[in-house]
Design a protein around this motif. Structure first.
Motif, PDB file in Angstrom:
ATOM      1  N   HIS A 229      -7.742  13.991 103.756  1.00 12.16           N
ATOM      2  CA  HIS A 229      -9.040  13.142 102.912  1.00 12.16           C
ATOM      3  C   HIS A 229      -8.847  14.014 101.647  1.00 12.16           C
ATOM      4  CE1 HIS A 229     -13.293  12.393 102.438  1.00 12.16           C
ATOM      5  NE2 HIS A 229     -13.835  13.554 101.600  1.00 12.16           N
ATOM      6  N   GLU A 230      -8.774  12.303 100.354  1.00 11.23           N
ATOM      7  CA  GLU A 230      -8.978  12.250  99.263  1.00 11.23           C
ATOM      8  C   GLU A 230     -10.550  13.049  98.554  1.00 11.23           C
ATOM      9  OE1 GLU A 230      -6.139  13.062  97.691  1.00 11.23           O
ATOM     10  OE2 GLU A 230      -4.862  12.781  99.109  1.00 11.23           O
ATOM     11  N   GLY A 231     -11.417  12.518  99.242  1.00 15.74           N
ATOM     12  CA  GLY A 231     -12.786  13.170  98.531  1.00 15.74           C
ATOM     13  C   GLY A 231     -13.289  14.699  98.194  1.00 15.74           C
ATOM     14  N   PRO A 232     -14.266  15.008  97.962  1.00 12.42           N
ATOM     15  CA  PRO A 232     -14.950  16.009  97.525  1.00 12.42           C
ATOM     16  C   PRO A 232     -15.202  16.696  98.955  1.00 12.42           C
ATOM     17  CG  PRO A 232     -16.613  14.855  96.692  1.00 12.42           C
ATOM     18  CD  PRO A 232     -14.921  13.854  96.895  1.00 12.42           C
ATOM     19  N   PRO A 233     -14.666  18.138  99.357  1.00  7.58           N
ATOM     20  CA  PRO A 233     -14.812  18.924 100.194  1.00  7.58           C
ATOM     21  C   PRO A 233     -16.313  18.556 101.063  1.00  7.58           C
ATOM     22  CG  PRO A 233     -13.427  20.440  98.571  1.00  7.58           C
ATOM     23  CD  PRO A 233     -14.105  18.855  97.748  1.00  7.58           C
ATOM     24  N   GLY A 234     -16.748  18.401 102.068  1.00  9.75           N
ATOM     25  CA  GLY A 234     -17.638  18.471 102.182  1.00  9.75           C
ATOM     26  C   GLY A 234     -18.706  19.750 103.206  1.00  9.75           C
ATOM     27  N   ASP A 235     -19.619  19.577 103.667  1.00  6.04           N
ATOM     28  CA  ASP A 235     -20.075  21.062 104.636  1.00  6.04           C
ATOM     29  C   ASP A 235     -19.261  22.238 105.615  1.00  6.04           C
ATOM     30  OD1 ASP A 235     -22.430  20.752 103.705  1.00  6.04           O
ATOM     31  OD2 ASP A 235     -22.798  19.201 105.368  1.00  6.04           O
ATOM     32  N   VAL A 236     -19.357  23.318 105.475  1.00  6.33           N
ATOM     33  CA  VAL A 236     -18.662  23.631 106.838  1.00  6.33           C
ATOM     34  C   VAL A 236     -18.866  24.208 108.443  1.00  6.33           C
ATOM     35  CG1 VAL A 236     -17.987  26.710 106.628  1.00  6.33           C
ATOM     36  CG2 VAL A 236     -18.469  25.690 105.285  1.00  6.33           C
ATOM     37  N   LEU A 237     -18.104  23.619 108.499  1.00  2.00           N
ATOM     38  CA  LEU A 237     -18.383  23.323 110.149  1.00  2.00           C
ATOM     39  C   LEU A 237     -18.064  24.538 111.252  1.00  2.00           C
ATOM     40  CD1 LEU A 237     -16.978  19.499 111.507  1.00  2.00           C
ATOM     41  CD2 LEU A 237     -19.239  20.619 110.603  1.00  2.00           C
ATOM     42  N   PHE A 238     -18.482  24.159 112.431  1.00  7.00           N
ATOM     43  CA  PHE A 238     -18.795  25.020 113.459  1.00  7.00           C
ATOM     44  C   PHE A 238     -18.614  24.147 114.583  1.00  7.00           C
ATOM     45  CE2 PHE A 238     -20.168  26.682 117.753  1.00  7.00           C
ATOM     46  CZ  PHE A 238     -19.721  28.501 118.038  1.00  7.00           C
ATOM     47  N   VAL A 239     -17.450  24.184 115.592  1.00  6.10           N
ATOM     48  CA  VAL A 239     -17.577  22.931 116.800  1.00  6.10           C
ATOM     49  C   VAL A 239     -17.094  23.687 118.323  1.00  6.10           C
ATOM     50  CG1 VAL A 239     -16.333  21.498 117.441  1.00  6.10           C
ATOM     51  CG2 VAL A 239     -16.153  21.706 114.862  1.00  6.10           C
ATOM     52  N   GLY A 240     -18.059  23.647 118.282  1.00  7.20           N
ATOM     53  CA  GLY A 240     -18.136  24.253 120.269  1.00  7.20           C
ATOM     54  C   GLY A 240     -19.386  24.707 120.490  1.00  7.20           C
ATOM     55  N   ARG A 241     -19.424  25.833 121.448  1.00  6.80           N
ATOM     56  CA  ARG A 241     -20.559  26.016 122.216  1.00  6.80           C
ATOM     57  C   ARG A 241     -21.113  26.684 121.168  1.00  6.80           C
ATOM     58  NH1 ARG A 241     -17.890  28.030 126.149  1.00  6.80           N
ATOM     59  NH2 ARG A 241     -18.256  30.384 125.633  1.00  6.80           N
ATOM     60  N   ILE A 242     -22.300  26.489 121.341  1.00  9.17           N
ATOM     61  CA  ILE A 242     -22.995  27.768 120.232  1.00  9.17           C
ATOM     62  C   ILE A 242     -24.115  28.718 121.416  1.00  9.17           C
ATOM     63  CG2 ILE A 242     -24.731  27.614 118.583  1.00  9.17           C
ATOM     64  CD1 ILE A 242     -24.559  24.521 118.053  1.00  9.17           C
ATOM     65  N   SER A 243     -22.396  29.765 121.291  1.00 13.97           N
ATOM     66  CA  SER A 243     -23.336  31.237 122.231  1.00 13.97           C
ATOM     67  C   SER A 243     -22.856  32.240 121.325  1.00 13.97           C
ATOM     68  CB  SER A 243     -22.210  31.138 122.991  1.00 13.97           C
ATOM     69  OG  SER A 243     -20.917  31.434 123.455  1.00 13.97           O
ATOM     70  N   THR A 244     -23.986  33.716 121.751  1.00 15.19           N
ATOM     71  CA  THR A 244     -23.278  34.286 120.585  1.00 15.19           C
ATOM     72  C   THR A 244     -21.570  35.077 121.151  1.00 15.19           C
ATOM     73  OG1 THR A 244     -25.764  35.472 121.577  1.00 15.19           O
ATOM     74  CG2 THR A 244     -23.466  37.324 121.295  1.00 15.19           C
ATOM     75  N   GLU A 245     -21.330  35.274 122.193  1.00 15.16           N
ATOM     76  CA  GLU A 245     -19.737  35.658 122.424  1.00 15.16           C
ATOM     77  C   GLU A 245     -18.542  34.789 121.288  1.00 15.16           C
ATOM     78  OE1 GLU A 245     -19.772  32.352 125.337  1.00 15.16           O
ATOM     79  OE2 GLU A 245     -21.418  33.861 124.721  1.00 15.16           O
ATOM     80  N   VAL A 260     -23.724  28.805 101.189  1.00 13.22           N
ATOM     81  CA  VAL A 260     -23.885  27.554 101.899  1.00 13.22           C
ATOM     82  C   VAL A 260     -24.812  26.783 102.571  1.00 13.22           C
ATOM     83  CG1 VAL A 260     -21.451  27.618 101.414  1.00 13.22           C
ATOM     84  CG2 VAL A 260     -21.774  28.458 103.510  1.00 13.22           C
ATOM     85  N   ARG A 261     -24.194  25.249 103.368  1.00 14.76           N
ATOM     86  CA  ARG A 261     -24.591  24.586 104.626  1.00 14.76           C
ATOM     87  C   ARG A 261     -23.863  25.080 105.539  1.00 14.76           C
ATOM     88  NH1 ARG A 261     -27.766  19.065 104.528  1.00 14.76           N
ATOM     89  NH2 ARG A 261     -24.867  18.287 104.059  1.00 14.76           N
ATOM     90  N   ALA A 262     -24.876  25.210 106.476  1.00 10.76           N
ATOM     91  CA  ALA A 262     -23.772  25.528 108.010  1.00 10.76           C
ATOM     92  C   ALA A 262     -24.250  24.289 109.192  1.00 10.76           C
ATOM     93  CB  ALA A 262     -23.960  26.841 108.918  1.00 10.76           C
ATOM     94  N   VAL A 263     -22.869  24.106 109.527  1.00 12.54           N
ATOM     95  CA  VAL A 263     -23.033  22.734 110.627  1.00 12.54           C
ATOM     96  C   VAL A 263     -22.985  23.473 111.588  1.00 12.54           C
ATOM     97  CG1 VAL A 263     -22.866  20.018 110.984  1.00 12.54           C
ATOM     98  CG2 VAL A 263     -23.230  21.103 108.514  1.00 12.54           C
ATOM     99  N   PHE A 264     -23.870  22.744 112.143  1.00 14.16           N
ATOM    100  CA  PHE A 264     -23.030  23.150 114.084  1.00 14.16           C
ATOM    101  C   PHE A 264     -22.878  21.695 114.541  1.00 14.16           C
ATOM    102  CE2 PHE A 264     -25.010  26.777 112.782  1.00 14.16           C
ATOM    103  CZ  PHE A 264     -24.516  27.981 113.305  1.00 14.16           C
ATOM    104  N   VAL A 265     -21.725  21.925 115.490  1.00 12.99           N
ATOM    105  CA  VAL A 265     -21.590  20.414 116.056  1.00 12.99           C
ATOM    106  C   VAL A 265     -21.149  21.289 117.724  1.00 12.99           C
ATOM    107  CG1 VAL A 265     -19.715  18.117 116.724  1.00 12.99           C
ATOM    108  CG2 VAL A 265     -20.084  19.486 114.339  1.00 12.99           C
ATOM    109  N   GLY A 266     -22.116  20.980 118.377  1.00 13.41           N
ATOM    110  CA  GLY A 266     -21.786  21.622 119.859  1.00 13.41           C
ATOM    111  C   GLY A 266     -23.900  21.902 120.415  1.00 13.41           C
ATOM    112  N   ASP A 267     -23.552  22.374 121.225  1.00 18.57           N
ATOM    113  CA  ASP A 267     -24.913  23.294 121.501  1.00 18.57           C
ATOM    114  C   ASP A 267     -24.760  24.139 122.364  1.00 18.57           C
ATOM    115  OD1 ASP A 267     -27.549  23.004 122.993  1.00 18.57           O
ATOM    116  OD2 ASP A 267     -28.095  21.292 123.838  1.00 18.57           O
ATOM    117  N   GLY A 268     -25.258  24.463 123.197  1.00 21.14           N
ATOM    118  CA  GLY A 268     -25.727  26.533 123.747  1.00 21.14           C
ATOM    119  C   GLY A 268     -26.877  27.186 124.024  1.00 21.14           C
ATOM    120  N   SER A 269     -26.133  28.193 124.647  1.00 15.53           N
ATOM    121  CA  SER A 269     -27.468  29.026 124.876  1.00 15.53           C
ATOM    122  C   SER A 269     -28.157  29.455 123.374  1.00 15.53           C
ATOM    123  CB  SER A 269     -27.247  30.272 125.585  1.00 15.53           C
ATOM    124  OG  SER A 269     -25.849  31.135 125.077  1.00 15.53           O
TER     125      SER A 269
END
Length: 422
Positions: A229-245, A260-269
């Motif tokens: 990707h050549e454009g300016p960097p975007g957000d910071v991602l978390f991808v996966g199960r949204i859990s403590t472990e 910074v803005r946290a972006v979560f991709v996924g779901d969980g407890s």
């Protein structure tokens, strides 16, 4: 070869089933005969049209069981699955058949052990997790939110209230593990074990019988090569199960401290709680693989803050393949993919301040872009493509089959010539 793949599920519901099913499709495309034996449906619609024999018992797993007590009994010792597997293997030709077990802990149970042993067929096991050596499968103490270093089934392990739900469920899992070790004797049965990271092998090797052969076969990464990707960097991602472990709360707190803005991709407890405590965070929910990769290609970084061992976290490799730097916990297997300071950063596991420091560093657009290019270049010098996975896997199959053939010849020679009788 005829490969019998044994798994809990006949459709993709996670990483284990994905690897088993995708490898089944790849193996049959290479001319091998493939059978998938599974406990839980539905059946992936691609399998039978591809020429794969599917034996699915249409049993329950923990998510579909109407009676938790009945399922607990199934999880400890699934006698119907054992009988069905024994019948299936009895019809196989021992000269060209190999059994590859991907999963048993979610439905099939250790009861598959006697059926495998009685068949006399060569077999191997892929350690996607740690159920073969750990009663709870993860070497993780949920109440303490820390990696567990107790010896499995030792007094301290037995007394530890480490299960994610309750101690009675831990007791049921220990009963299952006792059956696994002393009745099914699965660790002895699987003389060949596939591991998916160096960390995983270092954890399980001392707990397996002496003489166990370990084979490293990385999971396949399904990312098409494309320009960075050549454009300016975007957000910071978390991808996966949204859990403590998985370290989701650590990421949310670190992002706040770094501004910074946290972006979560996924779901969980932990999703609802984190959305309330960190209203500035963005919760996107699950996305399909193409959608996840599109987000990764535009991201400033992927954060993988898992606080347990992991096996081989695919999202880390997918991000690197997309040209995205990765900030990874130094306690998990994901660190093996990241060159600290070059393609991302390691941070001290469980420490939001240490993670926040790296997030602030990557707020520099030039640094983020430079690390992204380095991540892309390094990954694609030795990509973990499905073809590479199949090459390595079939090489292991050939090793196992050669050993079984040599062992059979030695047995026949030691028995001596047959004596004719009247």
């Amino acid at each position: 070869m005829h490969i019998v793949l044994v798994a809990d599920h006949a459709a993709i519901n996670g990483g284990q089933a994905k690897v088993a099913i995708e490898s089944a499709l790849g193996l049959v495309a290479r001319g091998h005969r493939v059978t998938l034996f599974a406990a839980v449906g539905p059946v992936d619609p691609r399998l039978e049209p591809a020429g794969i024999r599917v034996v699915c018992l249409d049993q329950d797993d923990v998510t579909t069981a109407r009676s938790k007590l009945a399922f607990a009994a199934q999880a400890i010792w699934n006698a119907p699955a054992a009988r069905a597997l024994a019948a299936e293997l009895a019809a196989c030709d021992p000269r060209d058949t190999l059994v590859h077990v991907h999963a048993f802990a979610k439905a099939l149970s250790p009861a598959i052990g006697p059926a495998l042993r009685a068949s006399g067929l060569p077999c191997l096991y892929t350690m996607h997790e740690f159920f073969l050596v750990c009663p709870t499968g993860g070497f993780y103490a949920y109440p303490e939110q820390t990696i567990c270093h107790r010896t499995p089934m030792s007094a301290s392990c037995i007394l530890a209230q480490c299960d994610a739900r309750s101690y009675p469920r831990k007791v049921a899992r220990m009963i299952r593990h006792a059956g696994l070790a002393h009745v099914a004797r699965l660790p002895e049965l699987f003389a060949h074990v596939v591991t998916i990271s160096d960390l995983q092998e270092s954890v399980v090797r001392p707990l397996m019988p002496a003489g166990t052969m370990f084979h490293r076969v990385d999971n396949p990464i399904a990312v098409a090569q494309a320009l960075v990707h050549e454009g300016p960097p975007g957000d910071v991602l978390f991808v996966g199960r949204i859990s403590t472990e998985k370290g989701a709360p650590i990421f949310a707190e670190a992002a706040r401290r770094a501004g910074v803005r946290a972006v979560f991709v996924g779901d969980g407890s932990e999703r609802a709680d984190l959305a309330t405590r960190y209203p500035e965070a963005v919760m996107l929910g699950w996305r399909d693989p193409a959608g996840v990769q599109a987000l990764m290609r535009q991201a400033r970084a992927l954060v993988f803050p898992s606080v347990w061992y992991e096996g081989q976290p695919l999202t880390v490799y997918e991000a690197l393949a997309c040209g995205t730097p990765v900030i990874v916990s130094d306690a998990c297997a994901g660190r093996e993919a990241v060159v600290d300071g070059e393609t991302g950063f390691w941070f001290r596991s469980g420490d939001p301040d240490a993670l926040a420091a790296h997030l602030r560093r990557l707020s520099d657009d030039a640094l983020a872009a430079r690390m992204g290019r380095a991540a892309h270049a390094r990954y694609w010098t030795a990509p973990l493509t499905p073809e590479v996975h199949l090459d390595r896997l079939t090489g292991v199959y050939e090793t196992v089959m050669r050993e079984a053939s040599a062992r059979g010849r030695a047995t026949r020679l030691s028995a001596g010539p047959a004596v004719a009788t009247a």
